[in-house]
Structures are given as C-alpha cells and as structure tokens.
Design an enzyme around this catalytic site. Structure first.
Site, PDB file in Angstrom:
ATOM      1  N   ASP A  13      36.524  58.217  32.201  1.00 26.06           N
ATOM      2  CA  ASP A  13      37.365  57.713  33.287  1.00 26.06           C
ATOM      3  C   ASP A  13      37.941  58.961  33.939  1.00 26.06           C
ATOM      4  OD1 ASP A  13      39.453  56.944  34.894  1.00 26.06           O
ATOM      5  OD2 ASP A  13      40.164  55.358  33.577  1.00 26.06           O
TER       6      ASP A  13
ATOM      7  N   PHE B 165      52.138  42.625  33.514  1.00 19.53           N
ATOM      8  CA  PHE B 165      53.173  43.495  34.082  1.00 19.53           C
ATOM      9  C   PHE B 165      53.242  43.448  35.608  1.00 19.53           C
ATOM     10  CE2 PHE B 165      50.156  46.735  35.473  1.00 19.53           C
ATOM     11  CZ  PHE B 165      49.064  46.460  34.659  1.00 19.53           C
TER      12      PHE B 165
ATOM     13  N   ARG C 279      55.909  51.266  31.296  1.00 23.51           N
ATOM     14  CA  ARG C 279      54.634  51.523  30.616  1.00 23.51           C
ATOM     15  C   ARG C 279      54.912  51.430  29.112  1.00 23.51           C
ATOM     16  NH1 ARG C 279      50.261  51.558  34.440  1.00 23.51           N
ATOM     17  NH2 ARG C 279      50.863  49.484  33.841  1.00 23.51           N
TER      18      ARG C 279
ATOM     19  N   PHE D 296      43.718  51.951  28.911  1.00 22.75           N
ATOM     20  CA  PHE D 296      44.377  51.731  30.200  1.00 22.75           C
ATOM     21  C   PHE D 296      44.238  50.237  30.523  1.00 22.75           C
ATOM     22  CE2 PHE D 296      44.838  51.322  34.759  1.00 22.75           C
ATOM     23  CZ  PHE D 296      46.136  51.801  34.853  1.00 22.75           C
ATOM     24  N   THR D 297      45.249  49.705  31.204  1.00 25.48           N
ATOM     25  CA  THR D 297      45.356  48.252  31.392  1.00 25.48           C
ATOM     26  C   THR D 297      44.087  47.610  31.958  1.00 25.48           C
ATOM     27  OG1 THR D 297      46.407  48.707  33.517  1.00 25.48           O
ATOM     28  CG2 THR D 297      47.873  48.318  31.637  1.00 25.48           C
TER      29      THR D 297
ATOM     30  N   TYR E 284      26.561  48.247  58.563  1.00 19.96           N
ATOM     31  CA  TYR E 284      26.543  47.447  57.327  1.00 19.96           C
ATOM     32  C   TYR E 284      25.733  48.142  56.239  1.00 19.96           C
ATOM     33  CZ  TYR E 284      26.711  43.466  54.228  1.00 19.96           C
ATOM     34  OH  TYR E 284      26.964  42.660  53.155  1.00 19.96           O
TER      35      TYR E 284
ATOM     36  N   LYS F 123      43.557  58.256  43.315  1.00 24.58           N
ATOM     37  CA  LYS F 123      44.350  59.319  42.685  1.00 24.58           C
ATOM     38  C   LYS F 123      43.789  60.669  43.127  1.00 24.58           C
ATOM     39  CE  LYS F 123      45.206  55.626  39.862  1.00 24.58           C
ATOM     40  NZ  LYS F 123      44.600  54.301  40.117  1.00 24.58           N
TER      41      LYS F 123
HETATM   42  O1  PLI Z   1      43.831  51.031  40.480  1.00 24.04           O
HETATM   43  P1  PLI Z   1      42.348  51.198  40.436  1.00 24.04           P
HETATM   44  O2  PLI Z   1      41.612  49.939  40.288  1.00 24.04           O
HETATM   45  O3  PLI Z   1      41.831  52.033  41.580  1.00 24.04           O
HETATM   46  O4  PLI Z   1      42.031  52.103  39.139  1.00 24.04           O
HETATM   47  C1  PLI Z   1      42.211  51.621  37.848  1.00 24.04           C
HETATM   48  C2  PLI Z   1      42.562  52.761  36.930  1.00 24.04           C
HETATM   49  C3  PLI Z   1      41.633  53.204  36.044  1.00 24.04           C
HETATM   50  N1  PLI Z   1      41.908  54.219  35.194  1.00 24.04           N
HETATM   51  C4  PLI Z   1      43.108  54.848  35.176  1.00 24.04           C
HETATM   52  C5  PLI Z   1      43.340  55.946  34.209  1.00 24.04           C
HETATM   53  C6  PLI Z   1      44.086  54.450  36.065  1.00 24.04           C
HETATM   54  O5  PLI Z   1      45.253  55.077  36.060  1.00 24.04           O
HETATM   55  C7  PLI Z   1      43.836  53.366  36.974  1.00 24.04           C
HETATM   56  C8  PLI Z   1      44.827  52.869  37.840  1.00 24.04           C
HETATM   57  N2  PLI Z   1      46.063  53.270  37.733  1.00 24.04           N
HETATM   58  C9  PLI Z   1      47.158  52.796  38.339  1.00 24.04           C
HETATM   59  C10 PLI Z   1      47.113  51.710  39.335  1.00 24.04           C
HETATM   60  C11 PLI Z   1      48.423  53.395  37.994  1.00 24.04           C
HETATM   61  O6  PLI Z   1      49.457  53.036  38.600  1.00 24.04           O
HETATM   62  O7  PLI Z   1      48.417  54.276  37.116  1.00 24.04           O
END
Ligand code: PLI
Length: 460
Positions: free
Chosen positions: A217, A451, A384, A126-127, A74, A260
C-alpha cells in the site's frame, strides 16, 4: 539549531482560501449536532482542518495548468498515457489500472487475489483495506513488529514487519493459504511510521522462498522514502526517486490512494507485474470504476496526478513536508503532551490513553478527545482508536487496538508553521483541563466502517 531543522515553505502562495473561527457557544452547538463525531461537522464550522491529509492537498500552478489540458475522451485519454508512463517510470511496475481512489484499487485487488478463507498478513490494519480483504473472504493477520503498538517507544522504522510472525504464519497455515502479504509504506494507524528498506528486502526474500506475493500500500511512499534517506544506512546519498524505485523492486504490485502522496484531491490506481492478474483487473475495473483508460477519474485529474507525483519526489518538498509535521510534534513533546513517538510522516497522534487516563477504552476516549479539541479551538482532528477499529466480523465484539489515538493530520502545502503553533496551543490548553473530558456512548452505530457516520452522546 541547524538551518534546515524546520525549513521554510519551499513555495510561495498564489491563491488563498479564507478561514474563520466561530465562537465557543456555536462550536458547542455544532459538536452536539454532529453527535460528537468530527466527520459530521460542516467544513465551514472548522478553523484549522486536520481531519485528514487525504484529498486535502494544495495543487501547484503546474498541476492547475495540467487540468486545462484534460482530454476527456471516453477511451484512450492522452492523460492516462502520461500517468501510465510516469508511474511505470517511477515505480517500475509493468501494469497500471486507474481507480477513483485508493479503496477502488483495494476492492479490485482483494477480488482478484484473495480466495475464501485465505490469510492476508499486513503491517497493522487500515480501515478500508481490511474491509475489502474481509469482504472478499480474507482473514487479516497483524504481523507488524510489537513495538509499533507502543505509543511511547521512540525507535526508527516502527512500521517494519516482524519476520518471525510472518514465518510462524506460513508454518502454521501453509503458504498456499496466504493470499499475499500487504505491506503499507508508511503505516498510517501506527502513527505514519516508515518501513526500512532492509525489512522490505527481507520480506521479499522470505516470501519468494515460499512463492507468496507481496502487494504494497504505497499511499504515503514518498514520505517513507524520505525517512529511509534520513535514517537508514547507505541511503543518504540517494535521491528520493531512486529510493522509491528500489522500494518497489521488492513488490509484485501496489495499491495507491493518489489523494495523499500524488498531491491531488482525487484518484488512485492499482499496479502489478503479472500479466494474468492484470487481465483480470482490467475485466473488473470496467464494472466498478470505468474504462481501463480512466477508472473513475476525469482526464484532467489524471494529468494533475502525473504532474503531482513528479513534484512529490522533489527533495525540498518532501523535506519540508516531514519536518513541518515534526515541528508540531516537537512543540507538543516540549509541553509534555503524550503523542506517538517518533513523529511519523503525515500526522501527529495524541495518545488518548495517557491524555485521558480516567476514561476506559469502552467510553471512547479518543473520540471524546477529538470532539473536545474541536470545542476548545475549532481544530478538527480524527479518532484513530477503538471506534475506527470496528468490530470483529466473527465475534461481533469491538476490536480493541492498543493504540487509542487522535490524529492531527497535516494536509500537504496547505498550512504554515504559525498554524502549527496555534494547534499546539490548543492541545496544550485542552491538556490542562483534561479531567473534564467525559466519556461517550453510541446512539447510532453503523455496521461497516462505523467511524465515518457514527453518532454519540456524553456519559457522566
Ligand atoms: O481514501 P482512499 O480510498 O483514497 O484510500 C484508502 C487508503 C488506503 N490506504 C491507506 C494507508 C490510507 O491512509 C487510505 C486512506 N486514508 C484516509 C482517508 C485517511 O484519512 O487516512
């Protein structure tokens, strides 16, 4: 053609997952049932899944081996210490706070660094990032260079911040009313466009003069570093690792979606140099994520992330990654398909304005194009454009982004060049019957981040 124009996969395949294509009649039923929203399609009804590059990475044998040495204590997990040392070493930031994914880090940063009514300038929105900024009283301002909004304009480093826009904002609002500058490397919604090192340096110099913090970011930072190495003067001879390290020397901290460029399926983190901000973040992380030594991740996830981050810096990996995406873009451009140019790091973006000129933006052309691509071929993509952009928090009207696109996002180390050929064939075949693509209207519109779960029906 030079030998490494489209390099072969720098890996061999040890474990496979079977994919299958369902019939056109079945796909017709599926897309209607999904309310013309590709997010609502079951994954086993998809042939080639280009919805996102987020969490869809294939892990290496070494990462899987790392999963077996997960320390699920933990508190005080050994894997956190491995991740912490790796991030500190590569990124150069002093502190790291683990989170369950990128938006967890965005939530923490927005809470501790934004005061009600402060501005948060950034290189395109970004969203989830903008959602958290606004939810915490921030006012997002887009200060990306104008060219980034023009799909057809083929110039390098379209992700750069326009320094005049930043200066103007500071002059008009006052530095004390700017929470921080949010600089994304690369810029997802601009087409995965990179930011130049020169621009990062200039943003640092300008913000330092005014005492404004800069948070990056860094979700796709390795892809950004590759473009710098390939295209920016003075960086050809540098390693990807050196470039990443230099990029971050111009920031006060960062948010990271590990899903990513850390080559894993889940996880994220927040970094910063400031001790007081770190203390605040640590107090909050226990409320929203978990102990500061796991933050919503299992020990095994943190181990895989530490290993994945190191693997992503290998030149052979990132060269193949970026060039595989470019291969798909080149196939489409050769066939006269309108896409965002130049091709970015993680995806090809179809330009729905030029693909479906018969549809007004209020009829959601990109949403309908994505639905029709699925119908045509079983290939899943993502809107998008206006749907992703949501509504203005104050006026209630749609945000109307100039870029109205469909993203074909390539998961890392998952598909081959032959898959890219098939995707190109599907898009080309759809382009030939593009006039038959109908507009859509909402039948269900969620209030936040619509979306993900919105539903539509076709209009005449
Ligand atoms: O999906 P998260 O919560 O691990 O990350 C959010 C996020 C933050 N910044 C950027 C530039 C992103 O592309 C992003 C998430 N992107 C997604 C889910 C996508 O499909 O592009």
């Amino acid at each position: 053609m030079s030998l490494n124009k489209y390099p072969a996969e720098p890996f061999r395949i040890k474990s496979v997952e079977t994919v299958k294509m369902i019939s056109r009649e079945e796909r017709e039923k599926v897309i209607k049932e999904a309310g013309y929203n590709t997010f609502l399609i079951k994954s086993d009804d998809v042939y080639i899944d280009l919805l996102t590059d987020s969490g869809t990475n294939a892990m290496s044998d070494r990462q899987w081996a790392g999963m077996m040495i997960g320390d699920e204590s933990y508190a005080g997990s050994i894997n956190f210490r491995h991740l912490e040392e790796t991030v500190q070493d590569i990124f150069g930031f002093k502190h790291i706070v683990p989170t369950h994914q990128g938006r967890g880090a965005e939530n923490l940063l927005s809470q501790i660094a934004i005061k009600q009514g402060q501005y948060v300038p950034g290189n395109m929105y970004f969203t989830t990032t903008r959602y958290h900024q606004e939810r915490n009283g921030g006012i997002f301002v887009d200060i990306i260079r104008d060219e980034a909004h023009e799909a057809w304009m083929n110039i390098p480093f379209k992700g750069d911040i326009d320094l005049n826009k930043l200066q103007k904002l500071i002059d008009e609002k006052g530095a004390e009313n700017i929470a921080y500058v949010c600089l994304a490397v690369t810029v997802n919604l601009a087409g995965g466009q990179p930011v130049s090192m020169k621009n990062m340096k200039e943003v640092r110099e300008l913000t330092r003069r005014h005492g404004i913090r800069v948070f990056y970011d860094v979700t796709r930072c390795v892809e950004n570093a590759y473009f710098i190495k390939e295209q920016e003067e003075g960086y050809t001879g540098k390693t990807i690792r050196e470039i990443v390290h230099e990029m971050f020397s111009y920031a006060d901290g960062c948010t990271m979606s590990g899903k990513k460029d850390c080559l894993v399926n889940i996880g994220g983190f927040l970094c910063m140099n400031d001790d007081d901000l770190f203390a605040e973040a640590k107090e909050l992380v226990v409320a929203y994520e978990g102990m500061p030594s796991y933050g919503g991740m299992a020990g095994r996830d943190m181990e895989a992330m530490a290993i994945g981050l190191k693997e992503s810096l290998q030149f052979e990996y990132i060269e193949h990654r970026v060039k595989q995406v470019r291969y798909l873009g080149d196939l489409l451009l050769k066939a006269g398909i309108p896409i965002i140019e130049p091709t970015g790091g993680h995806a090809i973006f179809l330009d729905a304005r030029r693909f479906c000129p018969h549809l007004q933006q209020d009829r959601f052309p990109a949403q309908s194009l994505a639905a029709n691509l699925y119908l045509e071929s079983g290939v899943r993509s993502m809107e998008r454009g206006i749907v992703s952009a949501g509504r203005n928090k104050y006026t209630g009207d749609h945000h109307r982004p100039k870029l109205e696109t469909v993203r074909l996002t390539i998961p890392r180390r998952v598909y081959t060049y032959r898959h890219m050929d098939l995707v190109a064939e599907a898009v080309i075949s759809l382009y030939k019957r593009r006039e038959s693509i109908k507009g859509l209207r909402f039948v269900y519109e969620p209030k936040q981040l619509r979306f993900f779960t919105a539903r539509f029906e076709e209009t005449d």
